[in-house]
Design a protein around this motif. Sequence first.
Motif, short mmCIF file in Angstrom:
data_model
loop_
_atom_site.label_atom_id
_atom_site.label_comp_id
_atom_site.label_asym_id
_atom_site.label_seq_id
_atom_site.Cartn_x
_atom_site.Cartn_y
_atom_site.Cartn_z
N GLY A 238 0.85 -1.19 0.00
CA GLY A 238 0.00 0.00 0.00
C GLY A 238 0.88 1.24 0.00
N GLY A 239 0.60 2.15 0.91
CA GLY A 239 1.41 3.37 0.97
C GLY A 239 2.49 3.30 2.04
N GLU A 240 2.73 2.09 2.53
CA GLU A 240 3.61 1.90 3.69
C GLU A 240 5.08 2.09 3.34
OE1 GLU A 240 4.66 -2.28 5.65
OE2 GLU A 240 2.53 -1.99 5.25
N LYS A 241 5.46 1.68 2.12
CA LYS A 241 6.85 1.86 1.68
C LYS A 241 6.84 2.74 0.44
CE LYS A 241 9.07 -2.45 3.12
NZ LYS A 241 9.83 -1.90 4.25
N PRO A 242 7.77 3.71 0.36
CA PRO A 242 7.80 4.56 -0.83
C PRO A 242 8.36 3.79 -2.03
CG PRO A 242 9.65 5.07 0.59
CD PRO A 242 8.83 4.05 1.33
N CYS A 243 8.08 4.29 -3.21
CA CYS A 243 8.71 3.72 -4.41
C CYS A 243 8.93 4.83 -5.43
CB CYS A 243 7.85 2.61 -5.01
SG CYS A 243 6.27 3.17 -5.63
N CYS A 244 9.80 4.52 -6.38
CA CYS A 244 10.11 5.45 -7.46
C CYS A 244 9.60 4.82 -8.75
CB CYS A 244 11.63 5.65 -7.50
SG CYS A 244 12.25 6.54 -8.94
N ILE A 245 9.14 5.63 -9.68
CA ILE A 245 8.65 5.09 -10.96
C ILE A 245 9.59 5.50 -12.09
CG2 ILE A 245 6.76 5.11 -12.64
CD1 ILE A 245 4.83 5.54 -10.36
N ARG A 246 9.98 4.50 -12.86
CA ARG A 246 10.84 4.77 -14.02
C ARG A 246 9.98 4.96 -15.26
NH1 ARG A 246 16.05 1.21 -16.14
NH2 ARG A 246 16.47 2.46 -17.98
N PHE A 247 10.13 6.14 -15.86
CA PHE A 247 9.37 6.46 -17.06
C PHE A 247 10.23 6.29 -18.30
CE2 PHE A 247 6.58 8.51 -14.07
CZ PHE A 247 5.33 8.34 -14.66
N ASN A 248 9.58 5.95 -19.38
CA ASN A 248 10.25 5.97 -20.67
C ASN A 248 9.71 7.16 -21.45
OD1 ASN A 248 11.11 5.64 -23.29
ND2 ASN A 248 11.04 3.41 -23.20
N PRO A 249 10.57 8.18 -21.64
CA PRO A 249 10.09 9.43 -22.26
C PRO A 249 10.06 9.37 -23.79
CG PRO A 249 12.40 9.63 -21.66
CD PRO A 249 11.98 8.24 -21.26
N HIS A 250 10.48 8.24 -24.35
CA HIS A 250 10.54 8.08 -25.81
C HIS A 250 11.39 9.13 -26.48
CE1 HIS A 250 7.74 5.01 -25.04
NE2 HIS A 250 6.72 5.81 -24.81
N ILE A 251 12.58 9.26 -25.93
CA ILE A 251 13.55 10.14 -26.59
C ILE A 251 14.60 9.22 -27.17
CG2 ILE A 251 15.33 11.89 -26.24
CD1 ILE A 251 13.85 12.91 -23.91
N MET A 252 14.94 9.46 -28.41
CA MET A 252 16.00 8.65 -29.01
C MET A 252 17.33 9.27 -28.60
SD MET A 252 16.45 6.01 -30.85
CE MET A 252 17.96 5.29 -31.44
N ALA A 253 18.06 8.55 -27.76
CA ALA A 253 19.32 9.11 -27.28
C ALA A 253 20.35 8.01 -27.14
CB ALA A 253 19.10 9.78 -25.92
N GLY A 254 21.58 8.42 -27.18
CA GLY A 254 22.65 7.46 -26.95
C GLY A 254 23.38 7.14 -28.23
N GLY A 255 24.60 6.67 -28.06
CA GLY A 255 25.49 6.50 -29.20
C GLY A 255 25.20 5.28 -30.04
N HIS A 256 24.56 4.26 -29.48
CA HIS A 256 24.46 2.98 -30.18
C HIS A 256 23.10 2.40 -29.82
CE1 HIS A 256 25.46 -1.07 -31.44
NE2 HIS A 256 26.61 -0.63 -31.92
N LEU A 257 22.41 1.81 -30.79
CA LEU A 257 21.06 1.31 -30.53
C LEU A 257 21.04 0.35 -29.33
CD1 LEU A 257 18.13 1.50 -31.47
CD2 LEU A 257 18.55 -0.47 -32.94
N LYS A 258 22.11 -0.46 -29.20
CA LYS A 258 22.13 -1.45 -28.11
C LYS A 258 22.21 -0.79 -26.72
CE LYS A 258 24.25 -5.22 -30.67
NZ LYS A 258 25.58 -5.69 -31.05
#
Length: 410
Positions: free
Chosen positions: A134-154
Motif C-alpha cells: 500500500g502506501g507503507e513503503k515509498p517507491c520510485c517510478i521509471r518512465f520511458n520518455p521516448h527520446i532517441m538518445a545514446g550512441g548505439h542502438l544497443k
Amino acid sequence: MQIKDQRYVIQGVDLVDLTKEHGTPLYVYDASKIARQVEVMKNAFAGQEMKIKYAAKALTNISILKLMRSLGVGLDVVSRQELELAFKAGYASTDIQFTPNGVDFEEIKWAAGQGVQVTLDNISMLEKFGQCYGGEKPCCIRFNPHIMAGGHLKISTGHIDSKFGISILQLSEIKEVVNKFGLQVNGLHIHTGSDILDTEVFLRGASILYGIAESFPDLEYIDFGSGFKVSYQEGDPATDIVDLGENLKVDFKAFCQQYGRPLEIWFEPGKFLVSEAGTLLVNSNVVKTTPATVFVGVDSGMNHLIRPMMYDSHHEMVNISNLNGHTRVYAVVGYICETDTLGWNVTLNEVTEGDVIAIKNTGAYGFSMSSNYNSRLRPAEVLILDGKAHLIRRRELLADLIATQISIDI
Ligand SMILES: *Cc1c(COP(=O)(O)O)cnc(C)c1O
C-alpha cells in the motif's frame, strides 16, 4: 597515467612492473581518477542538492564499492547479488537504490524488505507493490520518455521499442494504480541510454518529467539516470557536465518553485565514474604479418573486454614496453576462436612478441562483462590507491572453473 623516464606509470606505479608481479591479462584501476570524476560532478551541481548513485554494474569489485562509499557516493544496483555485495562493502540500505528490469516480484520484495529504495519500471510490478505494501513503503517510478538518445542502438534505452521504463503514454494507467493503493511515489526516474552527448537531450528528458511530476505530490527527488558520454581518445567529444550542471540547475530551480518545494537531483553514473580509471594490460603473444594487415594477437579478447565487439567502442592503446620505437599500424586481436578484434588501425610503437599493450578506458563494463568463454580464466584486478598497488582480485584458477561443474560417471 603518465610517461616518466620512459616508464608508463599511474601514481608512480610502473605498469610493466605490475605485470611482472601479477601477470597478464591484468585490469588496473586508478582510484585518483574515480575521485576526480566524483569531484567534477559535485562541482558541476554545487548549490543544488544532488546525490550520486554509482551504477555498480559498470565495475562491481567490492573494493571499488568501498572506494565509492569512502567518496560519499551512493549505489544503484540492478540485482539481488549486487545488493548483497553493496552490504558486504559496508553500505547502509538508505544509500542504495534498486533499479531492476524484468525481475520477479520476490526479488523486489526482498530489496524493499531490506529498506532499499525501489524503482519500478512496469505496471504489473507497481500493482504487486501496491497489493503488498500500500502506501507503507515509498517507491520510485521509471518512465520511458521516448527520446532517441545514446550512441548505439544497443545502449539506447529511451526509444519507443525499448523494454525499459513505463511509457509516458500510460500515465493515466499509472495514476489509477497509484490512487487505488495509495502508493507513496517519492521519486521519478528516467535513464534514456548511454553515451548521450547533448546537454539538450538531458534537458528535454527533464522537461518531460517536470510535466509528469505535478501528478505525484509526495516527490522527494528526480533521478535523471545517466548516460554521460566519456571521451575515448584525445579530442573525442564527451558530455559537458559543467554545461549540463549550469543549465539543469536553472531549469530545476524553476520547476521546484512551481512544484512547491525543493527536491533533490539524483544521478546514476557508471561509465562516467570508472571508465577512464581502468586499463587492461595484455601481452602480445604473436605478431602476424599477412599481405593486408599486421596483426598483434594478445592474451585476452572478447572474454575479458567485449565492448569493442558489442558496442563498437574505441579504446586507445599504448605499447608500454616500447615507448620510443617507430610507430606502425596494427590490428589488435584477441585469442578467442571467434572474430574478436580489440582495435583496427591502431598506431603503436613497434610491437615485438612479449611486449605489454595497455588498453585504455576499460574500467567500465570490462571485467564486469567478462566470461569464461573458451574456458579461459578471468584476469586479476589491481587498484592503485594513494600511490600503492593493491591486488583486489586474484587471477582465476582452473579450480575456480570446475568448482561448479559436476563430473558424472559415464
Ligand atoms: C546501466 C545503467 C546506468 C549507468 O549507465 P552508464 O552509461 O554506465 O553511466 C544508470 N542507470 C541505470 C538504470 C542503468 O541501467
